[in-house]
Design a protein around this motif. Sequence first.
Motif, short mmCIF file in Angstrom:
data_model
loop_
_atom_site.label_atom_id
_atom_site.label_comp_id
_atom_site.label_asym_id
_atom_site.label_seq_id
_atom_site.Cartn_x
_atom_site.Cartn_y
_atom_site.Cartn_z
N THR A 84 68.26 -28.46 97.98
CA THR A 84 68.65 -29.03 96.70
C THR A 84 67.39 -29.32 95.89
O THR A 84 66.29 -29.40 96.45
CB THR A 84 69.45 -30.33 96.87
OG1 THR A 84 68.58 -31.33 97.41
CG2 THR A 84 70.64 -30.13 97.80
N LEU A 127 67.56 -32.51 89.16
CA LEU A 127 68.31 -32.16 87.96
C LEU A 127 67.43 -32.40 86.74
O LEU A 127 66.90 -33.49 86.56
CB LEU A 127 69.59 -33.00 87.88
CG LEU A 127 70.62 -32.72 88.98
CD1 LEU A 127 71.77 -33.72 88.91
CD2 LEU A 127 71.17 -31.30 88.87
N ARG A 128 67.28 -31.40 85.92
CA ARG A 128 66.38 -31.48 84.78
C ARG A 128 67.09 -31.83 83.47
O ARG A 128 66.47 -31.93 82.43
CB ARG A 128 65.65 -30.15 84.60
CG ARG A 128 64.86 -29.67 85.81
CD ARG A 128 63.80 -30.69 86.26
NE ARG A 128 62.89 -30.10 87.25
CZ ARG A 128 61.99 -30.79 87.93
NH1 ARG A 128 61.88 -32.09 87.74
NH2 ARG A 128 61.21 -30.19 88.81
N ASN A 129 68.40 -31.98 83.52
CA ASN A 129 69.17 -32.31 82.32
C ASN A 129 69.20 -33.82 82.12
O ASN A 129 69.67 -34.56 82.98
CB ASN A 129 70.60 -31.75 82.47
CG ASN A 129 71.40 -31.87 81.19
OD1 ASN A 129 71.13 -32.76 80.36
ND2 ASN A 129 72.38 -31.00 81.02
N TYR A 144 72.23 -36.41 82.93
CA TYR A 144 72.59 -36.91 84.25
C TYR A 144 71.81 -38.18 84.58
O TYR A 144 70.62 -38.28 84.26
CB TYR A 144 72.31 -35.86 85.32
CG TYR A 144 73.17 -34.64 85.24
CD1 TYR A 144 74.49 -34.66 85.69
CD2 TYR A 144 72.67 -33.45 84.73
CE1 TYR A 144 75.28 -33.52 85.62
CE2 TYR A 144 73.45 -32.30 84.65
CZ TYR A 144 74.77 -32.34 85.10
OH TYR A 144 75.54 -31.23 85.04
N TRP A 198 70.91 -38.76 87.43
CA TRP A 198 69.99 -38.30 88.48
C TRP A 198 68.86 -37.45 87.89
O TRP A 198 68.18 -36.73 88.62
CB TRP A 198 70.75 -37.50 89.53
CG TRP A 198 71.89 -38.25 90.13
CD1 TRP A 198 71.83 -39.26 91.04
CD2 TRP A 198 73.27 -38.06 89.84
NE1 TRP A 198 73.09 -39.72 91.33
CE2 TRP A 198 74.00 -39.00 90.61
CE3 TRP A 198 73.98 -37.20 89.00
CZ2 TRP A 198 75.39 -39.09 90.56
CZ3 TRP A 198 75.36 -37.30 88.95
CH2 TRP A 198 76.03 -38.23 89.73
N PHE A 199 68.68 -37.49 86.58
CA PHE A 199 67.64 -36.72 85.91
C PHE A 199 66.26 -37.09 86.44
O PHE A 199 65.91 -38.27 86.55
CB PHE A 199 67.71 -36.99 84.40
CG PHE A 199 66.50 -36.55 83.62
CD1 PHE A 199 66.20 -35.20 83.49
CD2 PHE A 199 65.66 -37.48 83.01
CE1 PHE A 199 65.09 -34.78 82.76
CE2 PHE A 199 64.56 -37.08 82.29
CZ PHE A 199 64.27 -35.72 82.16
N ASP A 232 60.62 -27.32 92.48
CA ASP A 232 62.01 -26.95 92.18
C ASP A 232 62.98 -27.37 93.26
O ASP A 232 64.20 -27.39 93.02
CB ASP A 232 62.11 -25.44 91.96
CG ASP A 232 61.42 -25.00 90.67
OD1 ASP A 232 61.39 -25.81 89.71
OD2 ASP A 232 60.89 -23.88 90.62
#
Length: 273
Positions: A155, A158-160, A163, A165-166, A175
């Motif tokens: 896993t 998260l880059r957004n 979220y 969880w960003f 990555d």
Amino acid sequence: LQPPYPHPYRFLLNHPDKCRGRTPFLVLLVVTSPADLAARDAVRRTWGNESAVPGLDVLRLFLLGVHPVFGQELRPLLLEEDELHRDLLQQDFLDTYNNLTLKTLMGLEWVSRFCANASYVMKADHDVFLNLEFLAGLLRPPRSNFLTGYVYRHTGPLRNRAYKWFVPREVYPNDTYPPYCGGPGYVLSGDLALRVFAAAQTLPLINMEDAFVGICLHALGVAVTDPPPGAFTMYRLEYERCRFRRLVMVHHYGPRELLRVWPHFSQGRDECP
């Protein structure tokens, strides 16, 4: 997460003598926020009851920071609660989602400084159902360099920004994360808890607490251990006694549900095959 860790956060509530004269089999570190009085009360009366499993030496502590808005107003209530139960640990960082890593490290710091002889340490969220009796069976005989829970592999962050969880690339550039165990509940051997806390002093901190523990393990060259299939359940399951007897953890059980199902679960130990 500013200022960066390590930083000398002060204990506002502490029990340095809690482990003196005993060698707990399990130190149970339960994550709550300062206003979670009902959740803490439910945990004390259910799976977090230190005498719930006969013959199992459990030491329970709740981990909290300072409420970002009502820190001063909650202070006298927390002092009163701690006077009654003697089980709150609090440091002077803000109690926010992004500071969950600091909260877990506070628990590991406490173990490192005041209870280094514990056989195991478990970090658990307050909204889980825990079966410590089944867990204890999986943990015997005691072992070293051991961590288990629900294992995530391959896993990545998260880059957004949408979220919660960003994780921005400047905080964690890779990555993918190393393998790690999901935050609602995982168990470390006592020696590994000390090593993870020591490693955390040397690594850049990230806001994903469970993944950060995995990063520490990777730096230490320690692999996670897979539990029996399904033993750590990250989603909600409807309560069924014999099914729950073969599980360590079920996520998403609030205070009312815990108090409702626990009396039934704690009876009839011999009724399940």
